[in-house]
Design an enzyme around this catalytic site. Structure first.
Site, short mmCIF file in Angstrom:
data_model
loop_
_atom_site.label_atom_id
_atom_site.label_comp_id
_atom_site.label_asym_id
_atom_site.label_seq_id
_atom_site.Cartn_x
_atom_site.Cartn_y
_atom_site.Cartn_z
CB SER A 7 40.02 25.42 38.56
OG SER A 7 41.04 24.89 39.38
CG HIS A 31 42.31 28.51 37.32
ND1 HIS A 31 42.29 29.86 37.60
CD2 HIS A 31 42.68 27.90 38.47
CE1 HIS A 31 42.64 30.06 38.87
NE2 HIS A 31 42.90 28.88 39.42
CG ASP A 33 44.34 26.00 41.10
OD1 ASP A 33 44.43 27.25 41.11
OD2 ASP A 33 43.25 25.40 41.08
CG MET A 35 48.66 24.78 44.79
SD MET A 35 47.40 24.12 45.91
CE MET A 35 45.89 24.48 44.99
CG HIS A 64 45.77 30.63 41.20
ND1 HIS A 64 44.65 30.25 41.91
CD2 HIS A 64 46.44 31.49 42.01
CE1 HIS A 64 44.66 30.85 43.10
NE2 HIS A 64 45.74 31.60 43.18
CG MET A 66 47.88 29.50 45.13
SD MET A 66 46.49 28.35 45.10
CE MET A 66 46.58 27.82 43.39
CG MET A 135 42.41 33.63 45.76
SD MET A 135 43.23 32.07 45.99
CE MET A 135 41.89 30.90 45.82
CG ASP A 173 40.37 30.52 42.09
OD1 ASP A 173 39.58 29.56 41.98
OD2 ASP A 173 41.62 30.38 42.18
#
Ligand code: DX5
Ligand code: ZN
Length: 218
Positions: A7, A31, A33, A35, A64, A66, A135, A173
């Site tokens: 990540s 990975h 993230d 957001m 991923h 979010m 998670m 994760d």
């Protein structure tokens, strides 16, 4: 075969390509993230950075998401070179059309559950996804403590997949380190996500190699 997913949230983002090159010998997946400052507070990485990174690694890029409206990002992320997207089951009213939209954009697709969400919430969609991400920390930042209550959820979804003859990836994760990685794998995870355990280590490549060795032995 187990996979390690690095990540980049904890990477030195000013040198992102170099950081990824240090670890992608051992990390099968990168990975990312994403957001949006609404679903979770920070604003992080979007399609422009994904497109910049894409030429520097041939590893799977897994987003991923979010974010509150994941489907709004699918076309742009796919064009940027994202291979797989996971979105939160908490973020959408009905996951089924969102899963279909991700596939329509040409990507693999997964569902993610936050710590407070029962794992059974993804069971109606198991036939339709490539990946379930459990998670083991509250989403929003890297470097938070591992929540062990994630492990029975991993066991439960792995058991349900097996019962239905399905072989989707099951990922853990959040807070994954050398000292809990084996427990995640024993619970049924075949993909471990790690940010700070890799990118905050003294030797990034060695940290990725050591984590990969654990998940590979699964
Ligand atoms: C948190 C992110 C995680 C995070 C993991 O919201 O989804 O992927 O980067 O960080 P570590 O491995 O440092 O706990
Ligand atoms: Zn993540």
């Amino acid at each position: 075969m187990g996979k390690l997913s690095a990540s980049i949230l904890s990477a030195d983002l000013a040198h992102l390509a170099d950081q990824v090159k240090l670890v992608d010998e051992h990390a099968d997946v990168i990975h990312v993230d994403v957001m949006d400052a609404h679903f979770v507070p920070p604003l992080t990485i979007g399609p422009i950075v994904v497109a910049a990174l894409r030429p520097h690694t041939d590893r799977t890029l897994h987003g991923h998401l979010m974010v509150e409206a994941p489907e709004a990002l699918f076309d742009e992320l796919s064009e940027a070179g994202m291979d797989v997207v996971s979105f939160h089951v908490e973020a959408v009213a009905d996951p089924a059309p969102v899963i279909a939209k991700a596939r329509g954009a040409g990507m693999g697709v997964g569902l993610t559950v936050s710590p407070e969400t029962p794992i059974e919430s993804v069971f109606p969609y198991l036939e339709d996804v490539d990946d379930v991400m459990v998670m083991s920390m509250h989403p929003g930042r890297a470097g938070r403590a591992f929540i062990p209550e994630a492990l029975p959820k991993v066991e439960s979804v792995r058991g349900e997949l097996a019962r239905r003859g399905l072989s989707a990836d099951v990922e853990v994760d959040g807070g994954v380190k050398l000292d809990n990685a084996r427990r995640c794998v024993e619970a049924g995870a075949n993909v471990l996500v790690a940010a700070s355990a890799i990118f905050q280590a003294e030797d990034l490549a060695a940290a990725a190699r050591d984590l990969k060795a654990i998940v590979e032995a699964a």
